[in-house]
Design a protein around this motif. Structure first.
Motif, PDB file in Angstrom:
ATOM      1  N   ALA A 168       5.674  47.369  16.856  1.00 29.85           N
ATOM      2  CA  ALA A 168       4.661  46.738  15.932  1.00 29.85           C
ATOM      3  C   ALA A 168       4.875  45.002  16.463  1.00 29.85           C
ATOM      4  O   ALA A 168       3.932  44.674  16.359  1.00 29.85           O
ATOM      5  CB  ALA A 168       5.968  47.139  14.362  1.00 29.85           C
ATOM      6  N   SER A 169       5.784  44.894  16.497  1.00 29.49           N
ATOM      7  CA  SER A 169       5.950  43.443  17.140  1.00 29.49           C
ATOM      8  C   SER A 169       4.591  42.942  18.251  1.00 29.49           C
ATOM      9  O   SER A 169       4.897  41.560  18.077  1.00 29.49           O
ATOM     10  CB  SER A 169       7.484  42.898  17.336  1.00 29.49           C
ATOM     11  OG  SER A 169       8.168  43.456  16.325  1.00 29.49           O
ATOM     12  N   PHE A 170       5.326  43.246  19.554  1.00 26.50           N
ATOM     13  CA  PHE A 170       4.576  43.553  20.537  1.00 26.50           C
ATOM     14  C   PHE A 170       3.032  43.827  19.962  1.00 26.50           C
ATOM     15  O   PHE A 170       1.950  42.282  20.472  1.00 26.50           O
ATOM     16  CB  PHE A 170       4.484  45.032  21.575  1.00 26.50           C
ATOM     17  CG  PHE A 170       3.754  44.989  22.297  1.00 26.50           C
ATOM     18  CD1 PHE A 170       3.919  44.237  23.801  1.00 26.50           C
ATOM     19  CD2 PHE A 170       2.557  45.201  22.605  1.00 26.50           C
ATOM     20  CE1 PHE A 170       3.318  44.467  24.970  1.00 26.50           C
ATOM     21  CE2 PHE A 170       1.050  44.917  24.022  1.00 26.50           C
ATOM     22  CZ  PHE A 170       2.077  44.581  24.997  1.00 26.50           C
ATOM     23  N   GLN A 171       2.545  44.586  19.044  1.00 29.98           N
ATOM     24  CA  GLN A 171       1.353  45.033  18.831  1.00 29.98           C
ATOM     25  C   GLN A 171       0.415  43.155  17.570  1.00 29.98           C
ATOM     26  O   GLN A 171      -0.735  42.867  18.285  1.00 29.98           O
ATOM     27  CB  GLN A 171       0.910  45.951  17.690  1.00 29.98           C
ATOM     28  CG  GLN A 171       1.204  47.185  18.662  1.00 29.98           C
ATOM     29  CD  GLN A 171       1.025  48.501  17.986  1.00 29.98           C
ATOM     30  OE1 GLN A 171       0.629  48.607  16.950  1.00 29.98           O
ATOM     31  NE2 GLN A 171       1.376  49.069  18.460  1.00 29.98           N
ATOM     32  N   ALA A 172       1.840  43.190  16.943  1.00 32.38           N
ATOM     33  CA  ALA A 172       1.518  41.614  15.809  1.00 32.38           C
ATOM     34  C   ALA A 172       0.739  40.476  17.315  1.00 32.38           C
ATOM     35  O   ALA A 172      -0.338  39.831  17.024  1.00 32.38           O
ATOM     36  CB  ALA A 172       2.897  41.157  15.282  1.00 32.38           C
ATOM     37  N   HIS A 173       2.224  40.256  17.438  1.00 34.66           N
ATOM     38  CA  HIS A 173       1.675  38.912  19.206  1.00 34.66           C
ATOM     39  C   HIS A 173       0.436  39.405  19.740  1.00 34.66           C
ATOM     40  O   HIS A 173      -0.235  38.126  19.866  1.00 34.66           O
ATOM     41  CB  HIS A 173       3.369  39.287  19.660  1.00 34.66           C
ATOM     42  CG  HIS A 173       3.356  37.952  20.735  1.00 34.66           C
ATOM     43  ND1 HIS A 173       4.161  37.253  21.246  1.00 34.66           N
ATOM     44  CD2 HIS A 173       2.574  37.040  20.573  1.00 34.66           C
ATOM     45  CE1 HIS A 173       4.481  36.186  21.857  1.00 34.66           C
ATOM     46  NE2 HIS A 173       2.661  35.530  21.391  1.00 34.66           N
ATOM     47  N   LEU A 174       0.628  40.734  20.221  1.00 39.43           N
ATOM     48  CA  LEU A 174      -0.722  40.928  20.916  1.00 39.43           C
ATOM     49  C   LEU A 174      -2.368  40.422  19.985  1.00 39.43           C
ATOM     50  O   LEU A 174      -3.174  39.654  20.761  1.00 39.43           O
ATOM     51  CB  LEU A 174      -1.410  42.121  20.806  1.00 39.43           C
ATOM     52  CG  LEU A 174      -2.625  42.358  21.857  1.00 39.43           C
ATOM     53  CD1 LEU A 174      -2.388  41.604  23.620  1.00 39.43           C
ATOM     54  CD2 LEU A 174      -1.823  44.219  22.676  1.00 39.43           C
ATOM     55  N   SER A 175      -1.942  40.001  18.478  1.00 39.63           N
ATOM     56  CA  SER A 175      -3.105  40.410  17.401  1.00 39.63           C
ATOM     57  C   SER A 175      -3.246  38.932  17.581  1.00 39.63           C
ATOM     58  O   SER A 175      -4.333  38.306  17.302  1.00 39.63           O
ATOM     59  CB  SER A 175      -2.757  40.520  16.045  1.00 39.63           C
ATOM     60  OG  SER A 175      -2.496  42.722  16.201  1.00 39.63           O
ATOM     61  N   VAL A 176      -2.155  38.079  17.469  1.00 39.85           N
ATOM     62  CA  VAL A 176      -2.263  36.476  17.819  1.00 39.85           C
ATOM     63  C   VAL A 176      -3.126  35.765  19.051  1.00 39.85           C
ATOM     64  O   VAL A 176      -4.186  35.134  18.921  1.00 39.85           O
ATOM     65  CB  VAL A 176      -0.374  35.666  17.366  1.00 39.85           C
ATOM     66  CG1 VAL A 176      -1.281  34.472  17.856  1.00 39.85           C
ATOM     67  CG2 VAL A 176      -0.536  36.421  16.800  1.00 39.85           C
ATOM     68  N   LEU A 177      -2.620  36.718  19.970  1.00 41.52           N
ATOM     69  CA  LEU A 177      -3.714  35.992  21.233  1.00 41.52           C
ATOM     70  C   LEU A 177      -4.944  36.421  21.496  1.00 41.52           C
ATOM     71  O   LEU A 177      -5.800  35.883  21.854  1.00 41.52           O
ATOM     72  CB  LEU A 177      -2.730  37.112  22.913  1.00 41.52           C
ATOM     73  CG  LEU A 177      -1.628  36.714  22.835  1.00 41.52           C
ATOM     74  CD1 LEU A 177      -0.974  37.237  24.131  1.00 41.52           C
ATOM     75  CD2 LEU A 177      -1.138  35.178  22.958  1.00 41.52           C
ATOM     76  N   ARG A 178      -4.857  37.138  21.035  1.00 39.06           N
ATOM     77  CA  ARG A 178      -6.546  37.553  20.286  1.00 39.06           C
ATOM     78  C   ARG A 178      -7.545  36.490  19.653  1.00 39.06           C
ATOM     79  O   ARG A 178      -8.536  36.318  20.125  1.00 39.06           O
ATOM     80  CB  ARG A 178      -6.923  39.167  20.036  1.00 39.06           C
ATOM     81  CG  ARG A 178      -6.495  40.552  20.525  1.00 39.06           C
ATOM     82  CD  ARG A 178      -6.966  41.829  19.928  1.00 39.06           C
ATOM     83  NE  ARG A 178      -7.965  41.858  18.978  1.00 39.06           N
ATOM     84  CZ  ARG A 178      -7.495  41.576  17.607  1.00 39.06           C
ATOM     85  NH1 ARG A 178      -6.878  42.062  17.019  1.00 39.06           N
ATOM     86  NH2 ARG A 178      -9.132  41.545  16.821  1.00 39.06           N
ATOM     87  N   HIS A 179      -6.759  36.191  18.491  1.00 39.19           N
ATOM     88  CA  HIS A 179      -7.220  35.398  17.750  1.00 39.19           C
ATOM     89  C   HIS A 179      -7.351  33.557  18.230  1.00 39.19           C
ATOM     90  O   HIS A 179      -8.324  32.825  18.836  1.00 39.19           O
ATOM     91  CB  HIS A 179      -6.606  35.316  16.521  1.00 39.19           C
ATOM     92  CG  HIS A 179      -7.082  36.254  15.750  1.00 39.19           C
ATOM     93  ND1 HIS A 179      -8.552  36.167  14.610  1.00 39.19           N
ATOM     94  CD2 HIS A 179      -6.294  38.171  15.556  1.00 39.19           C
ATOM     95  CE1 HIS A 179      -8.451  37.818  14.192  1.00 39.19           C
ATOM     96  NE2 HIS A 179      -7.421  38.233  14.816  1.00 39.19           N
ATOM     97  N   LYS A 180      -6.003  32.997  19.393  1.00 39.99           N
ATOM     98  CA  LYS A 180      -5.764  32.593  20.098  1.00 39.99           C
ATOM     99  C   LYS A 180      -6.672  32.266  20.917  1.00 39.99           C
ATOM    100  O   LYS A 180      -7.248  31.035  21.411  1.00 39.99           O
ATOM    101  CB  LYS A 180      -4.605  32.559  20.530  1.00 39.99           C
ATOM    102  CG  LYS A 180      -3.779  30.706  19.854  1.00 39.99           C
ATOM    103  CD  LYS A 180      -2.281  30.708  20.229  1.00 39.99           C
ATOM    104  CE  LYS A 180      -1.859  29.291  20.482  1.00 39.99           C
ATOM    105  NZ  LYS A 180      -2.136  28.219  19.855  1.00 39.99           N
TER     106      LYS A 180
END
Length: 336
Positions: A168-180
């Protein structure tokens, strides 16, 4: 006559009972908490709250944060929770957007670092978890580590990286990268890292152990796993990037009060939030969990790198929960 005497004695006995025994049943408040943190992690903290507030009984309903958030949104006005304490504060943002969170009183809200609270005063952070690289300290010098996340795509790391796309933490960080970074840049980077044949792990802690054992040179994890596993002679360390390009993400666990909680329930909810943000509890949480405190003047565990020395990424915590497109990306790359 005997009946009258018995009635008088009974009346005297009741009137002489200790006040707390005579009124405890009426004064006791049950506070329902939807809790996305694990009981093993924070159960002792909640038990300390009950001990300090004997008139409040906590009914804690533990589950995964996304599950609890979805349940609350489905229940709407019928939701029985008085307090939400979630692993990722982005889900609190979803409840706030749905009009389900009350304003946090200023005396509580103002204790929290401005970076780790809702600008509309609907939730507050409780602790933070930092995304870092964990590395084998004998296989590579810190100065030779990637200067940013994009550096993990360098072919020099072929077969030397670990990651956990199902975590879940990996996916949350990847979600941030998609926006950033944007969708295209994120996908291109993920494809390049995948080409380096990283070793797959189910979660964070095995990566830390694998870095220590030399099975991988670098893993991508949350900071606190190293500190929980570290023993004398441990050959792994944490690394934060020297600049902010989306790598140094602090994921905030937070809490909010349900809109509609009234009377003693609302008073109890405010007491719980104030307790969690008290100096004593913030200090205890960082000592026991190795997570970062969110009250600015509270020092983090001495083993942790001070947040002030880290180029933290500016993050909208709601982006951490934009998981749907992230899961689609992972499926496209055959990582799910």
């Amino acid at each position: 006559m005997r009946l009258l005497t018995f009635a008088v004695v009974l009346l005297i006995t009741l009137s002489c009972a200790p006040e707390n025994e005579a009124t405890s049943a009426n004064d006791r408040t049950t506070l329902v908490v939807y809790c996305g943190r694990s009981e093993a992690l924070i159960g002792k903290t909640l038990a300390a709250f009950e001990k300090q507030n004997p008139h409040i009984e906590l009914e804690v309903r533990y589950n995964k944060t996304p599950t609890l958030a979805s349940q609350a949104l489905a229940e709407k006005a019928q939701c029985p929770a008085d307090v939400f304490w979630f692993q990722d504060s982005g889900y609190l943002g979803a409840l706030a957007k749905a009009g389900m969170l009350d304003r946090v009183p200023a005396r509580i809200y103002n204790r929290v670092d401005t970076r780790f609270r809702d600008p509309d005063q609907r939730w507050v952070g409780i602790t933070g978890r930092l995304r870092v690289l964990v590395y084998n300290t004998t296989a590579v010098e810190e100065g030779d580590l990637p200067p940013n996340l994009e550096g993990l795509s360098d072919p020099k790391w072929m077969g030397r990286i670990g990651w956990a796309p199902g975590n879940a933490s990996f996916q949350a960080h990847l979600s941030v990268l998609r926006h950033k970074w944007g969708e295209d840049r994120t996908r291109t980077w993920m494809e390049a890292v995948k080409a380096n044949k990283p070793k797959m792990f189910p979660k964070n802690s095995p990566q830390v152990q694998a870095a220590h054992a030399g099975e991988i040179t670098i893993g991508w994890v949350n900071h606190y796993y190293l500190h929980k596993l570290k023993t004398e002679g441990f050959r792994a360390g944490n690394y934060s990037f020297p600049t902010d390009d989306g790598g140094n993400v602090l994921m905030v666990a937070g809490a909010g009060i349900r809109k509609g909680a009234e009377g003693r329930s609302k008073e109890g909810a405010e007491k719980l939030l104030a307790f969690l943000l008290s100096d004593e509890v913030q200090s205890n949480l960082t000592k026991e969990t190795y997570e970062y405190p969110v009250v600015q003047h509270i020092e983090a565990h001495p083993d942790l790198q001070p947040l002030g020395s880290i180029a933290l990424s500016e993050v909208d915590q709601a982006h951490l929960t934009d998981i749907g497109p992230t899961l689609s990306l992972l499926r496209d790359l055959e990582l799910q």
